[in-house]
Structure formats: structure tokens, C-alpha cells
Scaffold this motif. Structure first.
Motif, mmCIF file in Angstrom:
data_model
loop_
_atom_site.group_PDB
_atom_site.id
_atom_site.type_symbol
_atom_site.label_atom_id
_atom_site.label_comp_id
_atom_site.label_asym_id
_atom_site.label_seq_id
_atom_site.Cartn_x
_atom_site.Cartn_y
_atom_site.Cartn_z
ATOM 1 N N TRP A 146 0.809 -1.217 0.000
ATOM 2 C CA TRP A 146 0.000 0.000 0.000
ATOM 3 C C TRP A 146 0.844 1.270 0.000
ATOM 4 O O TRP A 146 0.335 2.346 0.281
ATOM 5 C CB TRP A 146 -0.917 0.018 1.232
ATOM 6 N N GLY B 63 2.162 5.393 -3.368
ATOM 7 C CA GLY B 63 1.054 5.886 -4.192
ATOM 8 C C GLY B 63 0.192 4.781 -4.773
ATOM 9 O O GLY B 63 -0.528 5.000 -5.749
ATOM 10 N N ALA B 64 0.272 3.560 -4.202
ATOM 11 C CA ALA B 64 -0.566 2.466 -4.703
ATOM 12 C C ALA B 64 -2.036 2.814 -4.510
ATOM 13 O O ALA B 64 -2.394 3.500 -3.558
ATOM 14 C CB ALA B 64 -0.238 1.182 -3.950
ATOM 15 N N GLU B 65 -2.877 2.328 -5.432
ATOM 16 C CA GLU B 65 -4.304 2.606 -5.309
ATOM 17 C C GLU B 65 -4.934 1.603 -4.357
ATOM 18 O O GLU B 65 -4.921 0.402 -4.596
ATOM 19 C CB GLU B 65 -4.964 2.536 -6.690
ATOM 20 N N THR C 250 -8.421 0.634 -2.129
ATOM 21 C CA THR C 250 -9.847 0.938 -1.975
ATOM 22 C C THR C 250 -10.311 0.423 -0.613
ATOM 23 O O THR C 250 -9.605 -0.353 0.045
ATOM 24 C CB THR C 250 -10.686 0.245 -3.063
ATOM 25 N N HIS D 234 -5.100 7.220 1.641
ATOM 26 C CA HIS D 234 -6.323 7.876 1.161
ATOM 27 C C HIS D 234 -7.008 6.914 0.203
ATOM 28 O O HIS D 234 -6.575 6.780 -0.940
ATOM 29 C CB HIS D 234 -5.989 9.165 0.407
ATOM 30 N N ALA E 189 -8.884 5.207 -2.676
ATOM 31 C CA ALA E 189 -9.157 5.792 -3.993
ATOM 32 C C ALA E 189 -10.643 5.997 -4.214
ATOM 33 O O ALA E 189 -11.042 6.848 -4.999
ATOM 34 C CB ALA E 189 -8.589 4.883 -5.081
ATOM 35 N N ASP E 190 -11.466 5.205 -3.520
ATOM 36 C CA ASP E 190 -12.903 5.383 -3.742
ATOM 37 C C ASP E 190 -13.495 6.487 -2.880
ATOM 38 O O ASP E 190 -14.681 6.752 -2.948
ATOM 39 C CB ASP E 190 -13.700 4.080 -3.601
ATOM 40 N N ARG F 29 -17.189 7.115 -14.124
ATOM 41 C CA ARG F 29 -16.274 6.158 -14.757
ATOM 42 C C ARG F 29 -16.891 5.524 -16.002
ATOM 43 O O ARG F 29 -16.183 4.927 -16.800
ATOM 44 C CB ARG F 29 -15.879 5.064 -13.748
ATOM 45 N N GLU G 125 -10.244 12.791 -12.989
ATOM 46 C CA GLU G 125 -9.576 12.360 -11.764
ATOM 47 C C GLU G 125 -10.397 12.663 -10.517
ATOM 48 O O GLU G 125 -10.912 13.754 -10.332
ATOM 49 C CB GLU G 125 -8.213 13.039 -11.657
#
Lengths: 534, 362
Positions: free
Chosen positions: A128, A131-133, A135, A252, A254-255, B154, B162
Motif C-alpha cells: 500500500w 502511491g498504490a491505489e 480501496t 487515502h 481511492a474510492d 467512470r 480524476e
């Protein structure tokens, strides 16, 4: 143009004019503004002192829990005692018509999304970092897989827990717009997986952050956590604490997240003077320089444009329910279905001094927890939860027989009636063998499988422990010998009558608990507040 | 006789002194006036230049910001005038407080504020188009199709701008129960859902389709200022599309506060909101008259983004701020009358309260 950006030249002119007229008038806005505020806003005190110097408006803050504050506003009590409120969000309040009607002018002073902090090594193991995404579904996955043990505040006591619950429910149900009851129901299995990772609950976001640090540094005997759900601002302040063995990585999702926007809000009907003081204070707080200082000292995001540079990532705002029905349904399901069940032992003083008023107060307090105070918003969830196992362990000169009840989801009434009857049957008399009873409580817990539950002990004494072992004997002879899991069971001492505050504080520290003072409020309020920690 | 003469002289001297004092007092004295104003106009009244101009005219105007519709029911103790936005809100206040005078000093069309990548995503979905003057046009019928289908950002051609990904394409508004800005949104979508006719009576079919456009936003904010502050401070992920007064956009732009990639979309059709002063006292009436007639106050209003009686003043102010605006508004609809609007709003209110609509079973 926003009030914070008035032209300096004109302001100087106005100041000159004011000086010329000085004998005729005092500074327009000076005076006191009484504010009922969320406890997390205590960190604004230095900024408010400066505001007083520069505007003449002295802000008197009284602090309370978020949902208790909501109750005060809805009941009309807040409008009698205060000019304004300042909580992390008015959104839950605004779902109730009485709450909405009480709100006058509002100004969002700053913002902070509720996100996740993860110990760096854990974040690395989970992939994680960098900057990995990530959720919320990834977080649920890690929690269900046993890779994540996190703390989160109680959604019935604190806005950060409530925001997290709403956000996670929206994310896991993949609701693209405001949550509906059907979205929540559909996501129940996912929500259970997410909350299986919650191993610590708390009544306030500040206490939660402190407990996280104490556990990480070994000051608190509770099991170590590797993550925490909290305001971004709290996580950023903890991240920098030197005593942490490893830093927190702020994740943070992503969703998105639910963002607290800290609206400083005038209460209706505000007098002209209060409105003027409010106006002067808001102008000051929204000025660019003060906004920058807010960002620097509290780590909350400034609301004045340009004050945050470089800005933190812009997050999608997860939708908030549009009705109180959906919000309350979600909180209820969290306690009764999603989260781990509670295991609570009430160690109750029934010595002679408890006779009369104090015993009556205890009965009232237990009536509230068993009945649920459906009439008040905060009381609705300050009750025993479904699946909770509750033990009443009375003591006086000696330890009396323990009685244990389990609140069945299908038929909660039976256990609740039993608990009420058990407390009614207490007959005060004798001395106070508090630590002997506490040792017995740990003994009871040792005999059962408590793993996986939020386990805690409430100790109510109204006087000094004067029979059986003392605190030192308890500490060295009992607590030091407890196994890992039991050692982490906190004691929440409740101060009543002549109890010894310093000793109870020491006991709370030893066990990782917290002292609640029923002398200044009421036993009823103390018991309800403790619910946030169970 | 002598005594009488002395008395007369003394009286004259006293009178003279009194006159001097009176004159001094009158020049220094300022009439305090308090107004309940729609929150989108707070910035105007807070501007030192506006305060100075009022001071020159002999007034000190204090305002309390409210949602325009909330003004109708707010406490009017010590209040000299109300200044809500929108004909329906003005009509409600007039009726409730028996006010028979009004001034309409400014107007604002409603716009949708966004961010360039978001506008471009809508363009790929053929719901928005650049207008050539730096502004955009938002096809409200196409937008309604997207919103009613629950389209996610999306899912738009070319993917999500973004930060917006998982949420549905939905305009953020204020609370229609308390704020005029959201009522104007209801006027526009009501017109489209009513077969391109202004709703003039009970319209359960229209209300049924309009309700989700509000409830799907979740708990709404109370005033038009709050979501605007969020739009400015918290980026496209937080507020991709915001229903706002054009004046909010111009005022923020003039102060250099707009996000770097801000885009202004003029809905087709849009509604124009009249900001109406409703006096409760003589002083309140005078403030309304000054706002309408004083050239300096009108010029300052234009600086704050309001259109005034002279369109040139607004155009000059926008040009001075270097902001694209639509100079000619061709595609506008009228708001429904007070009763029809109340009918629609009550329907929305019932759903917020979690109660079934009137006339439906259970």
C-alpha cells in the motif's frame, strides 16, 4: 468576495474613522461568544486566543462529544446556554428537523476527511505504499485476512467513527449516490468483513489516537494495533510523534472518504450582538494568514483558497445518507450485526454507603442501558448491544455471586430483563473489597473464550477500597500475572461519592482504561459515555 | 418687556446651540439597519467599499445570512429588511409578513460550476459543449438522462475525470427546503420533466422524478455558500458539478479564488433569480431604494457578480476581472408560482423525512 478578503486599504480607513468616533463607541464586536464545541476542537485554543487579541471577541468553548452535542441542540438546551456550536460536521444534526431549524449562519472553517493510517511495515507488506491505489474493499480484504487490526471510534459517540461507517458502507455497497436502506442491507457481509479487523473502540478520536500510540509504545497492555481509522488531521499529527516505533502511513482510499468540514454555526435565534461577534470571529478565522496557520498547526485542510500549498490529494466525497432513518439504521446494524460483539463485566459496589440515592442512580443508569433511551438521539445507541455478554459482579465486604446474561439478537428482552432485575436485587451493606472483586472479574474472563470480543470491565465504587487487597497487591499479585489477552482487558473505573480519583487514575493507566467521573455529571451519563469504549 | 427680551434672546441662543448640536449629531449619526439576506449576498454586504458607501449615505447595514427560503420563517425581531433570492421566496415572505413594497436591485442567472476535465468528460458524453466565449453550455435534458440512469463518471466515454470515478453524475445543490438556489434547480428540471412547460399546478409525476435528484445527493447543505466553499477548497472529487449563482462565480473569480481549472457551464435552459428587498421598516425600505438607485452601489454589486438594471455595468465588471461570462441569456425558464413551487418542495420534504408521498398507500 468572501468576508475574509476585505480590502486592507478600506479597512485602514475604517479603523481611522472608528478612532475618530472612539469616544462615542466601543469596538463593535468585542465581548464573549459562548460556543458548544466538539472535544477535538480544543486544539484551536491558541488560534482563538490570537483571535481575541485581534478582534476583541473572546470565545468561551465548552466541549462535549459530537452526538451528545447533537442531542443538546435538538432538545433546545444548546440554544439556551450558547450562541454558537462548532462540531466536525452538522450533517447528522441536519438530518433531524429540530436540528436543522436550530442552525443559523454556518461557515466551514477547515476540513479533514476520515481515512486510514497504517503502520509503515504493514503498509509495505500489503503493497500500500508508493502511491498504490487502495480501496475500502482492499481494506476489508486485509481485515478479514487478519492482516489489519485497527482502532476506530464509536459511530454513536464520535463523528469520525460515524463518518467512517457511512463512507465504508457507501464504498462497499458501491453506492454511487446517497445510501439507501437496500444498499446497506446488500453490503452486510462485506461490512462484517471490514469490521472484523476493528480491535479497539473509543468515545473520542483524540483518545483513540493516544491509545494507539500507548499500545505501539507498550505503555498500554492492550494488543498492538497496526492501523487506525481517524481524521486525516489526527493521523498526520500522530505520524510525526517521535515516540512511535514506526511511522504511520496515511492511506487515502481511492474510492473516497467522508469529509468533516467544521462549520462554525450560529444558533437560532441569535441576538444581534452574538451575530456581530460571530461575524468578526469568522472574518478573522477565514483570513489567509490564519487559514495557513490552521493548516500548519492542526493539519486540517484550510477552506480559504490558496492557503494549502501544495494541496493534499482531492478525494471523491462518498455520499452521505439523505434521511435519519438510513443513518440510524446503519448505526444500529453496526452495533448489533457488523462489529465484534462486546463482553462486559460490571463490578458493582454494593457496600453500605451505596444505600439510597446512589443505588437509585445505579438502577436508573442500568435502566437506560437495558431500555435504550429511545427519546434522545445519543441515548438511542447507548445501550447493551445484540450478541453482548454482560456479567453483573456485585461486591461489598466480599465478592458476591456473578450473574451472566447474553443479549440474544432474536430475543434481546430476556437478557435485558434479567440484567435489570439483577441490579434491582442488590442490597447495600458492608465494606468495599474492590480489588478482590476485580481479581474475580479477570478470573471469570480467564475461564471463557473472550478472543474476538470487545472485552472490558467497569468498576463502580463510591468509596476507598478498604477490604481485601489494595492497588499495589492487585497490580503485582494479579495483573502482572495475567496472560496476554487478559492483560489487555481495560478497566473503566467510575468515580462516585468518595472514590479515590488518583488511585482510580492509576488503575485505568495500568489496564489501558479510562476514568469516568459520575460525581460531576451523573451515573447515567457516565455509563452511557463508557459505551463508546466497549 | 426687558425680561421677556432676555428670555427670548436666551431661548434663541439655546435654540441655536441646540441646532448646532443637532447638526453635529446628525452628521455623525448613522442609522443602524439589520437585514436577513440570502447567504450568497453576505460577501457583498461585508465588502468595506459597500460599507463605506452606505456610511456616506448615512447607514450602517448589518446582515444575517440565511438560506433564502429559511428567511421566510426566520425570527424578524430587530430586522429592517429581508433580502432573499428568487420570486417564490420573495412571494412567501411578502405573504407571511404582509409586506407590500419591494425592490429588485439585482439579478443572477443560475450556472453550473465545474472543473475543465469534468466539463470535457461531459462533452464526450455529448451533454456539454464549449460556447466559444470561454463559457460552456450544459444540455440539461442530456444531463437529466445521465442522472436518471444513475450513470457513474467512470462510465462516461474516455473514463472518469480524476477523483470523480465511482460517484453518479449528479449536480450538487443546496437544500430545496431552505434555499432558493436549489428551488431554481427544481424549476429548471421541473420544466423539462413537465414536457418543457412551467409547472403550474399539482404535478405528482414531475415530483416523483425530481425527488431522487435531491435525495441521491445525501444530506444537503443549508445555504448556497457552504457547497460553494467546498467547491473552491476541496476539488473536483468532492464537488464535480455545483449548482450556483453566477454572482458567486464572478465574485470569487474577481477575488482570484477560483480553482485553476474552473469551468462555468450555463445550463440550457437556466433560470434567472431576482434578488428582492422586502422592507419591514422605513429604514429597510430606504436601503432597498439605495441598492436599486445609487449608481455606486450598483457598480459595486456588479463587482460582486450581480447583474443590475444596466447590463453594461455587469459586462464591464466581468471583463475587468478577466472572467468569461455569457453576455446574452437566451434560454431561460420562469420559476413556477409560489403555490406550485411549494407543492414540489413539499414532495421533496416528505421524502427527506422518510415518509411516503401523499396519496400513495402505506
Amino acid at each position: 468576495m468572501r468576508p475574509g478578503r476585505r480590502r486592507a486599504r478600506a479597512a485602514a480607513l475604517a479603523a481611522l474613522l472608528a478612532a475618530a468616533l472612539a469616544p462615542a463607541c466601543t469596538p463593535q464586536a468585542s465581548g464573549v461568544l459562548r460556543v458548544l464545541a466538539g472535544s477535538e476542537l480544543a486544539d484551536m485554543e491558541p488560534l482563538l486566543e490570537r483571535a481575541e487579541q485581534e478582534t476583541g471577541v473572546r470565545v468561551e468553548m465548552d466541549y462535549t462529544g459530537t452526538l451528545e452535542g447533537v442531542q443538546q441542540v435538538v432538545s433546545g438546551q444548546a440554544a439556551r446556554d450558547y450562541d454558537a456550536i462548532w462540531f466536525s460536521s452538522n450533517r447528522y444534526l441536519a438530518l433531524h428537523p429540530e436540528g436543522r431549524d436550530a442552525l443559523g449562519e454556518q461557515t466551514s472553517v477547515m476540513a479533514s476527511p476520515v481515512v486510514l493510517g497504517v503502520a509503515r511495515s504493514t503498509a509495505e507488506e500489503l503493497g500500500w505504499t508508493g502511491g498504490a491505489e487502495v480501496t475500502w474493499a482492499d481494506v476489508a480484504e486485509a481485515a478479514a485476512g487478519g492482516d489489519l487490526s485497527y482502532g476506530m471510534t464509536s459511530p454513536a459517540a464520535s463523528n469520525s467513527g460515524f463518518s467512517a461507517l457511512v463512507g465504508v458502507a457507501a464504498a462497499l455497497s458501491d453506492a454511487g449516490s446517497a445510501l439507501r436502506a437496500s444498499d446497506v442491507a446488500g453490503a452486510a457481509p462485506e461490512l462484517e468483513r471490514f469490521f472484523s479487523g476493528q480491535r479497539l473502540t473509543a468515545g473520542s478520536s483524540g483518545w483513540l489516537a493516544d491509545a494507539y500510540v500507548r499500545r505501539a509504545t507498550g505503555q498500554d497492555p492492550g494488543p498492538e494495533l497496526n492501523a487506525m481509522v481517524n481524521y486525516e488531521s489526527v493521523l498526520l499529527s500522530v505520524e510525526r510523534r517521535e515516540e512511535l516505533p514506526e511511522p504511520l502511513a496515511v492511506v487515502h482510499p481511492a474510492d473516497g472518504a467522508v469529509t468533516a468540514d467544521y462549520p462554525l454555526t450560529l444558533l437560532e435565534p441569535a441576538g444581534a450582538q452574538a451575530a456581530e461577534r460571530y461575524g468578526a470571529l469568522v472574518d478573522h478565522l477565514m483570513g489567509e494568514e490564519v487559514q495557513e496557520e490552521i493548516g500548519r498547526t492542526t493539519h486540517r485542510r484550510p477552506m480559504a483558497p490558496g492557503a494549502a500549498d501544495p494541496g493534499p490529494p482531492s478525494l471523491p466525497e462518498l455520499p452521505f445518507p439523505a434521511t435519519a432513518e438510513v443513518a440510524d439504521g446503519l448505526i444500529g446494524a453496526y452495533f448489533d450485526e457488523y462489529r465484534r460483539p462486546a463482553r462486559t463485566v460490571f463490578v458493582l459496589d454494593s457496600s453500605g454507603s451505596m444505600a439510597g440515592e446512589r443505588m437509585a442512580a445505579l438502577r436508573t443508569a442500568v435502566d437506560t442501558l437495558t431500555g435504550g433511551d429511545g427519546g434522545s438521539l445519543d441515548g438511542r445507541f447507548q445501550r447493551f448491544y445484540h450478541r453482548e455478554r454482560v456479567t453483573l459482579l456485585p461486591f461489598a465486604s466480599g465478592v458476591h455471586r456473578a450473574r451472566t446474561f447474553e443479549v440474544d439478537s432474536g430475543d434481546p428482552g430476556e437478557a435485558l430483563d434479567g440484567i435489570r432485575a439483577g441490579v434491582r436485587a442488590l442490597e447495600p451493606g458492608g465494606w468495599t473489597a474492590g480489588y478482590a472483586a476485580l481479581a474475580e472479574a479477570y478470573g471469570l474472563l480467564a475461564e471463557e473464550e473472550t478472543g474476538g470480543r470487545f472485552t472490558s470491565i467497569v468498576l463502580l465504587t463510591d468509596g476507598e477500597v478498604n477490604r481485601g487487597p489494595g492497588l499495589a497487591e492487585f497490580r503485582d499479585g494479579v495483573h502482572a500475572g495475567l496472560g496476554g489477552e487478559l492483560r489487555g482487558v481495560p478497566v473503566f473505573p467510575v468515580l462516585l461519592g468518595e472514590s479515590d480519583p488518583a488511585e482510580m487514575e492509576e488503575l485505568a493507566e495500568l489496564t489501558g482504561g479510562r476514568v469516568f467521573d459520575a460525581r460531576s455529571t451523573s451515573l447515567d451519563e457516565a455509563f452511557r459515555e463508557i459505551r463508546g469504549y466497549q | 418687556m426687558k425680561r421677556a427680551a432676555v428670555a427670548a434672546v436666551a431661548a434663541a441662543v439655546l435654540l441655536g446651540a441646540a441646532a448646532v448640536l443637532w447638526n453635529v449629531h446628525a452628521r455623525a449619526s448613522v442609522t443602524e439597519v439589520t437585514g436577513l439576506v440570502g447567504s450568497e449576498k453576505e460577501g457583498f454586504f461585508a465588502d468595506e467599499a459597500v460599507r463605506d458607501r452606505f456610511a456616506e449615505l448615512g447607514y450602517r447595514v448589518q446582515v444575517r445570512g440565511r438560506g433564502s427560503r429559511a428567511i421566510t420563517t426566520a425570527d424578524t425581531g430587530g430586522v429592517d429588511f429581508a433580502f432573499p433570492s428568487g420570486a417564490p421566496a420573495a412571494e412567501a415572505f411578502r405573504t407571511r409578513h404582509g409586506v407590500d413594497r419591494e425592490h429588485r436591485p439585482f439579478f443572477s442567472p443560475m450556472v453550473v460550476l465545474s472543473h475543465r476535465p469534468v466539463a470535457e468528460a461531459l462533452q464526450r458524453a455529448e451533454a456539454a459543449a464549449p460556447a466559444g466565449d470561454g463559457t460552456w453550455t450544459l444540455d440539461m435534458a442530456a444531463y437529466l438522462d445521465l442522472a436518471e440512469d444513475g450513470t457513474r463518471w467512470r462510465d462516461l466515454p474516455g473514463g472518469a475525470p480524476e477523483g470523480t470515478g465511482r460517484n453518479t453524475v449528479l449536480i450538487r445543490t443546496t437544500d430545496p427546503r431552505t434555499s432558493n438556489s436549489a428551488a431554481m434547480y427544481l424549476a429548471v428540471v421541473g420544466y423539462l420533466l413537465n414536457g418543457e412547460e412551467v409547472v403550474s399546478g399539482p404535478a405528482p409525476g414531475v415530483a416523483e422524478r425530481a425527488v431522487p435528484l435531491f435525495l441521491d445527493q445525501g444530506g444537503p447543505p443549508d445555504t448556497s455558500r457552504q457547497p460553494f466553499d467546498s467547491y473552491i477548497a476541496l476539488g473536483p472529487g468532492h464537488t464535480p458539478l455545483l449548482w450556483a449563482y453566477e454572482s458567486q462565480y464572478v465574485a470569487a473569480g474577481a477575488a482570484g479564488e477560483l480553482p485553476e481549472e474552473a469551468a462555468v457551464l450555463y445550463p440550457a435552459p437556466t433560470a434567472v433569480s431576482a434578488h428582492t428587498v422586502l422592507p419591514l421598516t422605513g429604514a429597510g425600505d430606504e436601503v432597498g431604494r439605495l441598492l436599486t438607485e445609487d449608481p455606486e452601489l450598483q457598480r459595486l454589486a456588479a463587482e460582486h457578480g450581480f447583474r443590475t438594471t444596466d447590463p453594461g455595468v455587469f459586462a464591464d465588471a466581468a471583463a475587468a476581472a478577466g472572467l468569461p461570462v455569457r453576455t446574452r441569456l437566451d434560454d431561460t425558464v420562469n420559476a413556477p408560482g409560489h403555490a406550485a413551487m411549494e407543492g414540489l418542495i413539499r414532495e421533496v420534504e416528505r421524502h427527506y423525512a422518510g415518509k411516503p408521498a401523499a396519496g400513495t398507500a402505506g
